[in-house]
Design a protein around this motif. Sequence first.
Motif, PDB file in Angstrom:
ATOM      1  N   ASN A  65       0.812  -1.222   0.000  1.00 46.15           N
ATOM      2  CA  ASN A  65       0.000   0.000   0.000  1.00 46.15           C
ATOM      3  C   ASN A  65       0.845   1.271   0.000  1.00 46.15           C
ATOM      4  O   ASN A  65       0.574   2.208   0.748  1.00 46.15           O
ATOM      5  N   GLY A  66       1.885   1.268  -0.813  1.00 44.95           N
ATOM      6  CA  GLY A  66       2.702   2.465  -1.002  1.00 44.95           C
ATOM      7  C   GLY A  66       3.757   2.717   0.053  1.00 44.95           C
ATOM      8  O   GLY A  66       4.422   3.740   0.013  1.00 44.95           O
ATOM      9  N   LYS A  67       3.923   1.797   0.995  1.00 44.04           N
ATOM     10  CA  LYS A  67       4.898   2.016   2.073  1.00 44.04           C
ATOM     11  C   LYS A  67       5.881   0.858   2.171  1.00 44.04           C
ATOM     12  O   LYS A  67       5.524  -0.296   1.959  1.00 44.04           O
ATOM     13  N   ASN A  68       7.119   1.205   2.538  1.00 46.48           N
ATOM     14  CA  ASN A  68       8.138   0.186   2.792  1.00 46.48           C
ATOM     15  C   ASN A  68       7.898  -0.358   4.199  1.00 46.48           C
ATOM     16  O   ASN A  68       8.102   0.345   5.173  1.00 46.48           O
ATOM     17  N   ASN A  69       7.466  -1.622   4.286  1.00 47.63           N
ATOM     18  CA  ASN A  69       7.157  -2.233   5.582  1.00 47.63           C
ATOM     19  C   ASN A  69       8.393  -2.766   6.289  1.00 47.63           C
ATOM     20  O   ASN A  69       8.472  -2.719   7.507  1.00 47.63           O
ATOM     21  N   TRP A  70       9.338  -3.330   5.523  1.00 51.15           N
ATOM     22  CA  TRP A  70      10.560  -3.859   6.123  1.00 51.15           C
ATOM     23  C   TRP A  70      11.616  -4.074   5.042  1.00 51.15           C
ATOM     24  O   TRP A  70      11.295  -4.106   3.855  1.00 51.15           O
ATOM     25  N   HIS A  71      12.852  -4.208   5.494  1.00 49.78           N
ATOM     26  CA  HIS A  71      13.938  -4.558   4.577  1.00 49.78           C
ATOM     27  C   HIS A  71      15.037  -5.296   5.336  1.00 49.78           C
ATOM     28  O   HIS A  71      15.179  -5.137   6.547  1.00 49.78           O
ATOM     29  N   VAL A  72      15.789  -6.091   4.584  1.00 49.80           N
ATOM     30  CA  VAL A  72      16.976  -6.788   5.092  1.00 49.80           C
ATOM     31  C   VAL A  72      18.051  -6.637   4.024  1.00 49.80           C
ATOM     32  O   VAL A  72      17.821  -6.972   2.861  1.00 49.80           O
ATOM     33  N   THR A  73      19.217  -6.111   4.410  1.00 48.77           N
ATOM     34  CA  THR A  73      20.301  -5.874   3.462  1.00 48.77           C
ATOM     35  C   THR A  73      21.608  -6.406   4.014  1.00 48.77           C
ATOM     36  O   THR A  73      21.918  -6.203   5.186  1.00 48.77           O
TER      37      THR A  73
END
Length: 192
Positions: A93-101
């Motif tokens: 819905n247009g938002k970055n909920n999580w990330h792993v880098t």
Amino acid sequence: MGFAISWLAVSGKDPQQVLQELQLHRTGETEEFPESPVSAAQLPTGWFLVFANRFASPLVADRSLQQLSAGCTVISCQVEEHVMFSSVMCYANGKNNWHVTHDAQEGIYHLSVSGDLPPQFNDIYASLKQEQDDSGGDKSDVDYIHDVPVSLAKVITSFRHDQDIQGGPPEPFEALASSSSPASAKPWWKIW
């Protein structure tokens, strides 16, 4: 040689709408492996995959993922094996909920995380960290932490760039082309 790729998978939006929003269209040309600059595949799990044979493709840029994820969920993954960089992100819905880098240039154990991570993350991380420890830690010739984002992306979507699509047709990928009208006009994401 190593992989330098980007991909995104969409759940909750019609594949044709995904292609339209990305200014892409089907060519009808199929391939066993994603060798075209940009290709797509319908995954048996229901996710629709768009694959770019380019690291840091504009298709997986923040702007693209924000727009594309309106009304659906998008998982994006990037891999650059020459420098052992990998990432996975979830937009909804247009938002970055999580990330792993993971960026090995920052250290073999480097892992940047944010957001409300899926529950599978902890087991994946613990297992791969143990493998890294057992292989010599930061003195090892192998980077197991690089697989944390890639493995998490696979658990969610069923796709991993270096494995066959299980349960799919013999040539699951279809080459895509730009939908721009005039030959000189390029979609906002096309740089190659």
